[in-house]
Design a protein around this motif. Structure first.
Motif, PDB file in Angstrom:
ATOM      1  N   GLN A 185       0.841  -1.367  -0.164  1.00  0.00           N
ATOM      2  CA  GLN A 185       0.095  -0.210   0.093  1.00  0.00           C
ATOM      3  C   GLN A 185       0.899   1.202  -0.093  1.00  0.00           C
ATOM      4  OE1 GLN A 185      -2.493  -0.464   3.253  1.00  0.00           O
ATOM      5  NE2 GLN A 185      -3.904  -1.854   2.349  1.00  0.00           N
ATOM      6  N   LYS A 186       1.838   1.211   0.769  1.00  0.00           N
ATOM      7  CA  LYS A 186       2.802   2.345   0.776  1.00  0.00           C
ATOM      8  C   LYS A 186       3.397   2.588  -0.476  1.00  0.00           C
ATOM      9  CE  LYS A 186       4.177   2.151   5.848  1.00  0.00           C
ATOM     10  NZ  LYS A 186       5.250   1.760   6.718  1.00  0.00           N
ATOM     11  N   GLU A 187       3.834   1.352  -1.071  1.00  0.00           N
ATOM     12  CA  GLU A 187       4.604   1.474  -2.447  1.00  0.00           C
ATOM     13  C   GLU A 187       3.605   2.092  -3.480  1.00  0.00           C
ATOM     14  OE1 GLU A 187       7.162   1.037  -5.256  1.00  0.00           O
ATOM     15  OE2 GLU A 187       7.478   0.674  -3.155  1.00  0.00           O
ATOM     16  N   GLU A 188       2.117   1.756  -3.324  1.00  0.00           N
ATOM     17  CA  GLU A 188       1.159   2.153  -4.082  1.00  0.00           C
ATOM     18  C   GLU A 188       1.055   3.773  -4.006  1.00  0.00           C
ATOM     19  OE1 GLU A 188      -0.913   0.970  -6.594  1.00  0.00           O
ATOM     20  OE2 GLU A 188       0.155  -0.815  -6.645  1.00  0.00           O
ATOM     21  N   ALA A 189       1.293   4.042  -2.557  1.00  0.00           N
ATOM     22  CA  ALA A 189       1.063   5.655  -2.259  1.00  0.00           C
ATOM     23  C   ALA A 189       2.015   6.235  -3.044  1.00  0.00           C
ATOM     24  CB  ALA A 189       1.008   5.669  -0.892  1.00  0.00           C
ATOM     25  N   LEU A 190       3.336   5.564  -2.662  1.00  0.00           N
ATOM     26  CA  LEU A 190       4.576   6.375  -3.153  1.00  0.00           C
ATOM     27  C   LEU A 190       4.520   6.140  -4.736  1.00  0.00           C
ATOM     28  CD1 LEU A 190       7.405   4.488  -1.152  1.00  0.00           C
ATOM     29  CD2 LEU A 190       6.855   6.861  -1.004  1.00  0.00           C
ATOM     30  N   LYS A 191       3.816   5.111  -5.273  1.00  0.00           N
ATOM     31  CA  LYS A 191       3.896   5.512  -6.912  1.00  0.00           C
ATOM     32  C   LYS A 191       2.991   6.289  -7.238  1.00  0.00           C
ATOM     33  CE  LYS A 191       1.922   2.492 -10.332  1.00  0.00           C
ATOM     34  NZ  LYS A 191       1.247   1.136 -10.932  1.00  0.00           N
ATOM     35  N   LEU A 192       1.738   6.528  -6.534  1.00  0.00           N
ATOM     36  CA  LEU A 192       0.867   7.775  -6.749  1.00  0.00           C
ATOM     37  C   LEU A 192       1.573   8.969  -6.488  1.00  0.00           C
ATOM     38  CD1 LEU A 192      -2.369   6.367  -4.973  1.00  0.00           C
ATOM     39  CD2 LEU A 192      -2.089   6.876  -7.686  1.00  0.00           C
ATOM     40  N   GLU A 332      15.688   2.249  -2.756  1.00  0.00           N
ATOM     41  CA  GLU A 332      16.390   1.618  -2.206  1.00  0.00           C
ATOM     42  C   GLU A 332      16.117   1.007  -1.152  1.00  0.00           C
ATOM     43  OE1 GLU A 332      19.674   4.337  -1.069  1.00  0.00           O
ATOM     44  OE2 GLU A 332      20.718   4.359  -2.782  1.00  0.00           O
ATOM     45  N   ASN A 333      15.124   1.508  -0.187  1.00  0.00           N
ATOM     46  CA  ASN A 333      14.251   0.876   0.722  1.00  0.00           C
ATOM     47  C   ASN A 333      13.433  -0.277   0.233  1.00  0.00           C
ATOM     48  OD1 ASN A 333      15.214   2.529   2.790  1.00  0.00           O
ATOM     49  ND2 ASN A 333      14.031   4.241   2.613  1.00  0.00           N
ATOM     50  N   GLN A 334      12.633  -0.022  -1.095  1.00  0.00           N
ATOM     51  CA  GLN A 334      12.167  -0.860  -1.550  1.00  0.00           C
ATOM     52  C   GLN A 334      12.688  -2.156  -2.055  1.00  0.00           C
ATOM     53  OE1 GLN A 334       9.728   1.308  -4.320  1.00  0.00           O
ATOM     54  NE2 GLN A 334       8.531   2.355  -2.921  1.00  0.00           N
ATOM     55  N   LEU A 335      14.136  -1.525  -2.707  1.00  0.00           N
ATOM     56  CA  LEU A 335      15.136  -2.778  -3.046  1.00  0.00           C
ATOM     57  C   LEU A 335      15.303  -3.844  -1.786  1.00  0.00           C
ATOM     58  CD1 LEU A 335      17.215  -1.115  -5.545  1.00  0.00           C
ATOM     59  CD2 LEU A 335      15.581  -3.100  -6.164  1.00  0.00           C
ATOM     60  N   ALA A 336      15.849  -3.106  -0.848  1.00  0.00           N
ATOM     61  CA  ALA A 336      16.068  -3.845   0.495  1.00  0.00           C
ATOM     62  C   ALA A 336      14.854  -4.608   0.716  1.00  0.00           C
ATOM     63  CB  ALA A 336      16.352  -2.979   1.563  1.00  0.00           C
ATOM     64  N   LYS A 357       0.973 -21.412  -1.946  1.00  0.00           N
ATOM     65  CA  LYS A 357      -0.044 -20.280  -2.665  1.00  0.00           C
ATOM     66  C   LYS A 357       0.373 -18.910  -2.006  1.00  0.00           C
ATOM     67  CE  LYS A 357      -3.845 -23.279  -3.374  1.00  0.00           C
ATOM     68  NZ  LYS A 357      -5.508 -23.554  -2.920  1.00  0.00           N
ATOM     69  N   GLU A 358       0.788 -18.868  -0.868  1.00  0.00           N
ATOM     70  CA  GLU A 358       0.831 -17.526  -0.110  1.00  0.00           C
ATOM     71  C   GLU A 358       2.234 -17.109  -0.895  1.00  0.00           C
ATOM     72  OE1 GLU A 358       1.191 -18.250   3.973  1.00  0.00           O
ATOM     73  OE2 GLU A 358      -0.912 -18.542   4.357  1.00  0.00           O
ATOM     74  N   LEU A 359       3.274 -18.400  -0.892  1.00  0.00           N
ATOM     75  CA  LEU A 359       4.318 -17.852  -1.708  1.00  0.00           C
ATOM     76  C   LEU A 359       4.295 -17.275  -3.031  1.00  0.00           C
ATOM     77  CD1 LEU A 359       6.954 -20.532  -0.328  1.00  0.00           C
ATOM     78  CD2 LEU A 359       6.902 -18.129  -0.023  1.00  0.00           C
ATOM     79  N   ASP A 360       3.317 -17.963  -3.591  1.00  0.00           N
ATOM     80  CA  ASP A 360       2.996 -17.319  -5.226  1.00  0.00           C
ATOM     81  C   ASP A 360       2.348 -16.181  -4.915  1.00  0.00           C
ATOM     82  OD1 ASP A 360       3.818 -19.961  -6.097  1.00  0.00           O
ATOM     83  OD2 ASP A 360       2.006 -20.796  -6.139  1.00  0.00           O
ATOM     84  N   ASN A 361       1.532 -15.819  -4.028  1.00  0.00           N
ATOM     85  CA  ASN A 361       1.094 -14.311  -3.844  1.00  0.00           C
ATOM     86  C   ASN A 361       1.908 -13.436  -3.868  1.00  0.00           C
ATOM     87  OD1 ASN A 361      -1.595 -15.512  -4.442  1.00  0.00           O
ATOM     88  ND2 ASN A 361      -1.917 -15.985  -2.441  1.00  0.00           N
ATOM     89  N   ILE A 362       2.942 -14.004  -2.567  1.00  0.00           N
ATOM     90  CA  ILE A 362       4.044 -12.953  -2.274  1.00  0.00           C
ATOM     91  C   ILE A 362       4.940 -12.665  -3.512  1.00  0.00           C
ATOM     92  CG2 ILE A 362       5.915 -12.759  -0.940  1.00  0.00           C
ATOM     93  CD1 ILE A 362       4.291 -14.168   1.284  1.00  0.00           C
ATOM     94  N   MET A 363       5.275 -13.806  -4.394  1.00  0.00           N
ATOM     95  CA  MET A 363       6.080 -13.733  -5.344  1.00  0.00           C
ATOM     96  C   MET A 363       5.451 -12.747  -6.483  1.00  0.00           C
ATOM     97  SD  MET A 363       8.832 -15.433  -5.063  1.00  0.00           S
ATOM     98  CE  MET A 363       9.334 -15.578  -6.828  1.00  0.00           C
ATOM     99  N   ALA A 364       4.128 -12.861  -6.495  1.00  0.00           N
ATOM    100  CA  ALA A 364       3.474 -12.027  -7.522  1.00  0.00           C
ATOM    101  C   ALA A 364       3.717 -10.710  -6.896  1.00  0.00           C
ATOM    102  CB  ALA A 364       2.060 -12.551  -7.390  1.00  0.00           C
ATOM    103  N   LYS A 365       3.387 -10.678  -5.812  1.00  0.00           N
ATOM    104  CA  LYS A 365       3.357  -9.217  -5.058  1.00  0.00           C
ATOM    105  C   LYS A 365       4.956  -8.576  -5.336  1.00  0.00           C
ATOM    106  CE  LYS A 365      -0.057  -9.668  -2.036  1.00  0.00           C
ATOM    107  NZ  LYS A 365      -0.536  -9.968  -0.563  1.00  0.00           N
ATOM    108  N   GLU A 370       8.847  -5.507  -7.790  1.00  0.00           N
ATOM    109  CA  GLU A 370       9.805  -5.303  -8.742  1.00  0.00           C
ATOM    110  C   GLU A 370       9.690  -4.505 -10.034  1.00  0.00           C
ATOM    111  OE1 GLU A 370      11.223  -9.036  -9.494  1.00  0.00           O
ATOM    112  OE2 GLU A 370      12.383  -9.335  -7.630  1.00  0.00           O
ATOM    113  N   GLU A 371       8.264  -4.685 -10.560  1.00  0.00           N
ATOM    114  CA  GLU A 371       7.837  -3.996 -11.975  1.00  0.00           C
ATOM    115  C   GLU A 371       7.814  -2.490 -11.439  1.00  0.00           C
ATOM    116  OE1 GLU A 371       4.293  -5.964 -13.118  1.00  0.00           O
ATOM    117  OE2 GLU A 371       5.208  -7.541 -13.950  1.00  0.00           O
ATOM    118  N   THR A 372       7.087  -2.474 -10.234  1.00  0.00           N
ATOM    119  CA  THR A 372       6.948  -0.975  -9.663  1.00  0.00           C
ATOM    120  C   THR A 372       8.284  -0.501  -9.530  1.00  0.00           C
ATOM    121  OG1 THR A 372       4.905  -1.759  -8.796  1.00  0.00           O
ATOM    122  CG2 THR A 372       5.704   0.576  -8.158  1.00  0.00           C
TER     123      THR A 372
END
Ligand SMILES: Nc1ncnc2c1ncn2[C@@H]1O[C@H](COP(=O)(O)OP(=O)(O)OP(=O)(O)O)[C@@H](O)[C@H]1O
Length: 661
Positions: A185-192, A332-336, A357-365, A370-372
């Motif tokens: 969410q923070k990343e989304e906010a940062l993206k916005l 850098e924080n997000q990369l970390a 599944k969770e891992l898949d979700n987390i991997m998807a996230k 990473e795309e973000t």
């Protein structure tokens, strides 16, 4: 002997024995079943059968022990050659009947009984051996059960620990999932925020482009103005050179004037014209100077605007840099975070496969993050490009501002030089003006403070036929009296007269004004001047003084003098002189003064409106006429109107006329 039923227990004889079997501890049985340790139930049953056999109805425990001891003393299971290998052998033994029909054959019976007992002992021994095997097997099974129970408990504790660990990991995963969701969410906010900053950057870029265009336009204007100012400066320099040359020539001319004062009359008139031209050039110079000042002010304002824009650009660049630094830090924080998440994901993968599944979700996230991050990297790169472009623009603006500043300083220096030159020229002009006044007054004094001119009117057309004026008037041609003498013939006698100047009948109004204009100049220089026209009726006084103002060639002295006065006053106003002009006109007839500008209309009652005007002189030598109408005049049209009014007033009494201006 061996058979297929070897080591198999006998069948249970009754249900009661099975109930005895059921007395085994339930826990053990259950645990054995749980532990999947396959133990033959027949063993237990055989143990029960053995107990039953041991507790047989006909044999007491002590007898049994005795029999067992006897059998043991026999040393083997072969009692009388009988071997027990199965239940049928035992049942057969039990179903054996006593042989011999003689009831009294006790000996036989006892032998049979002994034999039977021996068989029983053998059977019991077989049972006991079987029981020992079963017991040893049971012990083994118990050890195995205990081992299995221990393993089971250890496995259970391990499983509980693992379950607890899994619960812990699940809780940690849930918390991390929550934290990752928050970070997402923070990343989304940062993206916005990054998108907003990008939009702001785009707006700032648009504004910077607009400001750059405005700056380029201002620069072009400044260059154009600089070119114009350079041209004007060149013109001014040329004019200055001309003025300097003119000053030198003027000084030479003044020296010539001092050496030859008589010839300087005509030269001074030329000088006057040249001075007027010089004054015009000075006024043009002043106009140029004013325009240069205006241009300088405009260039100052543009420079200030450019400096303000530069400051704004600097602030924008500072904000952009700070935003870029923030975005870099966030990246850098997000990369970390991504790296920690990937490491944690790897750990989770190793720990358990349940949370795939969770891992898949987390991997998807993670992939989304990473795309973000990659998109933010692209944004950061674009922001860096924009920042570099903004820096270049800032440098260009700095260069432009510095160039504009240098041009402005150069123009300021040039303007100061020009102002100094103008001031020097003004001083020189003032000095030259003073010198000219002095020379002019000297010339006039040399010419005479009171001068008398003679003008001969041409013959009027109606009188031209019967006149002999051509023979009466003649002009001497000698050098001494050329232009100054006149000879009149009367009754065959010649009367010679000499004046300061004689204008023949061919002299134009302009020829007369050339002489009079010097007096007008003296009046403008601050000297008192009086022009007095004298002559008999019809001799041409009015024509000389007024002429015909509607025709340029026939304008008299008064209109021409007024034109000179107003032109010179306007020219001298540029030098700081202020003129206030007043007009009054009077007529003196028979020692009576009549105000020609009086508002009382003439002809109504002339004598009743005549005031007693008195001529007075003050301590400064100024002459006043009391109660004379004095009207402020600002233009030649006003004076022309007053002259018309005076002419109308004078028309009723056209005799002797005098004018005072
Ligand atoms: N230099 C001249 N050239 C042509 N015409 C002239 C000249 N001088 C005078 N006249 C004409 O002579 C006539 C008389 O002149 P004017 O009225 O000026 O005389 P005056 O001296 O003013 O007369 P008065 O004293 O009666 O007023 C006018 O018609 C005028 O146009």
């Amino acid at each position: 002997m061996s058979s297929r039923n070897q080591n198999k227990p006998p069948r249970s004889p009754s249900n009661k024995k099975e109930n005895v079997l059921d007395e085994a501890p339930l826990d053990k049985r259950r645990k054995i079943v749980i532990g999947k340790m396959v133990a033959p139930s027949t063993n237990l049953r055989s143990r029960s059968v053995l107990s039953t056999v041991n507790a047989g109805p006909n044999l007491g425990h002590g007898a049994d022990q005795k029999a067992a001891a006897v059998a043991g003393s026999d040393g083997g299971s072969s009692g009388g050659g009988i071997e027990f290998n199965s239940r049928e052998d035992v049942e057969r033994l039990l179903s054996e009947k006593m042989k011999g029909k003689n009831k009294n054959d006790y000996k036989g019976k006892s032998e049979q009984m002994i034999e039977y007992i021996r068989k029983l002992r053998t059977c019991i021994k077989w049972f006991m051996d079987l029981e020992d095997g079963h017991l040893s097997e049971l012990e083994k099974l118990r050890g195995t059960v205990e081992f299995q129970e221990k393993r089971h408990t250890e496995f259970e504790t391990q499983m509980r620990k693992r379950e607890e660990e899994l619960n812990m990991t699940v809780e940690q995963l849930e918390t991390k999932l929550a934290s990752s969701l928050e970070s997402f969410q923070k990343e989304e906010a940062l993206k916005l925020a990054a998108l907003k900053s990008y939009e702001k950057e785009a707006e700032a870029r648009v504004t910077s482009e607009a400001s750059r265009a405005a700056l380029s336009e201002d620069l072009e204007r400044a260059n154009h103005e600089a070119k114009r100012s350079n041209d004007q400066i060149k013109m001014l320099q040329e004019t200055n050179k001309r003025l300097q040359e003119y000053n030198t020539s003027l000084q030479q001319y003044n020296s010539n004037l001092q050496s030859d004062a008589v010839k300087n009359g005509e030269t001074i008139s030329k000088l006057q014209k040249e001075k007027n031209a010089m004054m015009d050039s000075l006024t043009s110079l002043r106009d140029h100077s004013n325009s240069l000042k205006n241009q300088l002010d405009s260039s100052r304002t543009t420079l200030q605007d450019a400096l303000k824009q530069k400051e704004d650009l600097k602030k924008e660049v500072y904000f952009l840099r700070s935003e870029l630094q923030q975005v870099r830090d966030d990246r850098e924080n997000q990369l970390a975070q991504v790296q920690t998440l990937t490491s944690e994901i790897a750990n989770y993968k190793e720990l358990t496969g349940k949370s795939s599944k969770e891992l898949d979700n987390i991997m998807a996230k993670t992939n989304a993050l990473e795309e973000t991050c990659s998109s933010q990297r692209v944004q950061i790169q674009s922001l860096q490009h924009q920042l570099a472009a903004a820096n270049e623009k800032l440098k260009m603006a700095d260069l432009t501002a510095s160039e504009t500043m240098s041009e402005y300083l150069q123009q300021k220096r040039t303007l100061n030089d020009l102002q100094n030159r103008v001031a020097e020229q003004e001083l020189q002009i003032l000095e030259a003006e003073k010198l000219r006044k002095k020379l002019h007054n000297t010339i006039l004094e040399l010419k005479g403070n009171i001068r008398v001119f003679c003008r001969v009117r041409p013959l009027l057309p109606e009188k031209e036929s019967n006149t002999t004026e051509g023979a009466i008037v003649s002009y001497p041609t000698s050098t001494e009296f050329l232009g100054r003498g006149i000879d009149l013939m009367h009754h065959a006698q010649t009367y010679s007269f000499t004046f300061d100047k004689v204008f023949n009948h061919e002299a134009s109004q302009d020829d007369v004004f050339v002489e009079i204009s010097q007096l007008v100049q003296s009046a403008l220089d601050g000297y008192k001047v009086c022009i007095f026209a004298y002559g008999q009726t019809g001799s041409g006084k009015t024509y000389t003084m007024m002429g015909r103002p509607e025709a340029d060639e026939e304008k008299g002295l008064i209109p021409r003098s007024l034109e000179q006065i107003f032109q010179t006053s306007q020219a001298l106003q540029c030098q700081g002189w202020k003129y206030k002009m007043q007009a009054s006109m009077l007529e003196i007839y028979n020692e009576t003064i009549r105000d020609l500008l009086s508002p009382v209309r003439p002809g109504s009652n002339f004598d009743a409106n005549v005031k007693q005007y008195a001529i007075k002189h003050d301590l400064n030598g100024n002459t006043h006429v009391s109660d004379l109408t004095i009207i402020d005049v600002c233009s030649i049209n006003e004076v022309s109107f007053l002259l018309q009014q005076a002419a109308q007033s004078r028309a009723q009494n056209s005799r002797f006329k005098g004018y005072s201006i």
